[in-house]
Write an enzyme that holds these catalytic residues in place. Structure first.
Site, PDB file in Angstrom:
ATOM      1  N   LYS A  58     -11.904   0.591  -2.411  1.00 36.84           N
ATOM      2  CA  LYS A  58     -11.214   1.264  -2.657  1.00 36.84           C
ATOM      3  C   LYS A  58     -11.400   0.549  -4.264  1.00 36.84           C
ATOM      4  CE  LYS A  58      -7.454   0.492   0.778  1.00 36.84           C
ATOM      5  NZ  LYS A  58      -8.182  -0.330   2.237  1.00 36.84           N
ATOM      6  N   HIS A  81      -5.176  -3.776  -2.312  1.00 30.38           N
ATOM      7  CA  HIS A  81      -5.052  -2.932  -3.660  1.00 30.38           C
ATOM      8  C   HIS A  81      -4.896  -2.913  -5.051  1.00 30.38           C
ATOM      9  CE1 HIS A  81      -4.497   0.745  -0.703  1.00 30.38           C
ATOM     10  NE2 HIS A  81      -4.038  -0.166  -0.433  1.00 30.38           N
ATOM     11  N   SER A 114       0.773  -1.201  -0.238  1.00 25.64           N
ATOM     12  CA  SER A 114       0.042   0.113  -0.142  1.00 25.64           C
ATOM     13  C   SER A 114       0.854   1.090   0.175  1.00 25.64           C
ATOM     14  CB  SER A 114      -0.849  -0.022   1.005  1.00 25.64           C
ATOM     15  OG  SER A 114      -0.074  -0.406   2.353  1.00 25.64           O
TER      16      SER A 114
END
Length: 387
Positions: free
Chosen positions: A237, A206, A178
């Site tokens: 996300k 991610h 990240s």
């Protein structure tokens, strides 16, 4: 009695580590109103630009009409609703696994997974740069923790060899890190795990939505799904909603339902959130051009920053611009914000001392013109800070 609070705050300020909340007014998009000013957003994890997508809004409205607002209880009491079951089935198909289980956040998922799979007298082997949620999960599990140097497979191999033969062993890693934007060598990790009888847990927070077939992540991209016990990912996300999931075998799901405290002892996610996430999973498969646009923007910005002489790390949509010390890092971030470009400076304890950086992220909804404007701002900001 409360004097210690001010002392703590003063210590934080003296080390250039003081943080303050910034307020975004309106929708999350490529540009946002930040503290009353419109700025180009280069600090978001909304990688595909789905957080304000009409399909997610419509799904939320329909769920609100059908289910109401809250879920009313934890999943094991009366809070397990049709929307939970439908989303988990969709995620399992998305990930190509037998089953999936939704958690309220990525933090809760990681804490719950690790504390369920290992305990006292077991061993967790954790990458040096893993997210804080993995670190805290290791601590709460009470297992012995062996931290291996970042993506160093020789070090991991030596730690596996030293682990007690009778202990359960769990290797925990992010797929895309990240704060560093690089990718773990998952193929080598899986081979080492199989050689030493270890379990593998991969945090795809991610990578979900942005890598692999239909956005299923790096594990799927490398064809390792059958060899990784735990795939964790987030819904908040690239998917633009909220919450997290664990994908794996039906037995893994059953064990987590019965043992993961961060799943058992919390009110379940509201149906509106689940409906948004389900719509986002469908949208990622339906609109693969979003992944392509994200990659184009990333490459344009990364190449441009390198040409300007910045020290750029990683290889993904997360572009760390390495600065080093806290003060110049935050000064550079402030100059960019003055010019209308929001880039977050990252300092210890989030990253190791001496590695402060700007964490630059791109979105599929950024335009080519915006990327070029950002590069011009970086050029001017560097000159002003250096001067």
């Amino acid at each position: 009695m409360a004097d210690f609070i001010e002392r703590q705050l003063e210590e934080i300020r003296s080390r250039n580590l003081y943080r303050q909340l910034k307020v975004v007014d309106g929708e999350q998009d490529a540009t946002v109103r930040l503290n009353g000013r419109e700025v180009l957003n280069l600090s978001s994890n909304n990688y595909l630009g789905l957080a304000n997508h009409p399909a997610l809004k419509e799904a939320a409205r329909e769920a609100l009409d059908r289910y109401g607002c809250g879920s009313g209880a934890s999943r094991l009491i009366s809070g397990n609703m049709t929307a939970h079951e439908e989303l988990e089935q969709r995620i399992a198909r998305f990930k190509g696994t037998e089953a999936a289980l939704v958690f309220n956040s990525g933090y809760q998922a990681n804490v719950g997974i690790i504390a369920t799979l290992v305990e006292k007298d077991d061993v967790v082997l954790s990458d040096q740069l893993n997210h804080a949620s993995i670190i805290d999960g290791c601590r709460l599990s009470r297992a012995a923790v062996s931290v291996y140097r970042h993506c160093d497979m020789d070090h991991l191999a030596s730690l596996l060899a030293e682990a007690p033969a009778t202990a359960r062993k769990l290797i925990a890693t992010e797929s895309i890190f990240s704060m560093d934007g690089d990718i773990a060598p998952l193929g080598e990790i899986v081979e080492l795990a199989e050689r030493h009888g270890a379990m593998v847990m991969v945090d795809e927070a991610h990578a979900t939505g942005v890598r692999g077939p239909d956005g299923a992540g790096v594990v799927a991209e490398l064809g390792l799904g059958d060899r990784v016990l735990v795939q964790m990912g987030t819904l908040g996300k690239a998917l633009g909603a909220f919450g997290a999931y664990v994908a794996g075998t039906a037995k893994l799901k059953d064990l987590l339902v019965n043992r993961a405290r961060s799943f058992i002892f919390t009110t379940s996610l509201p149906p509106v959130v689940l409906a948004m996430a389900a719509a986002a999973v469908a949208l990622v498969k339906r609109e693969p051009e979003r992944q392509c646009a994200l990659q184009r923007n990333t490459q344009r910005l990364r190449n441009g920053l390198e040409q300007l002489g910045y020290a750029v790390a990683g290889s993904t949509q997360i572009i760390p611009v390495m600065v080093g010390e806290e003060q110049p890092c935050m000064r550079l971030a402030a100059r960019l914000l003055e010019a209308g470009f929001y880039v977050q400076g990252i300092r210890p304890p989030t990253v190791p001392p001496g590695t402060s950086r700007l964490r630059v992220t791109t979105m599929a909804t950024h335009t080519t013109e915006q990327m070029d404007q950002a590069l011009d701002a970086f050029k001017q900001a560097r000159y002003m800070v250096a001067g």
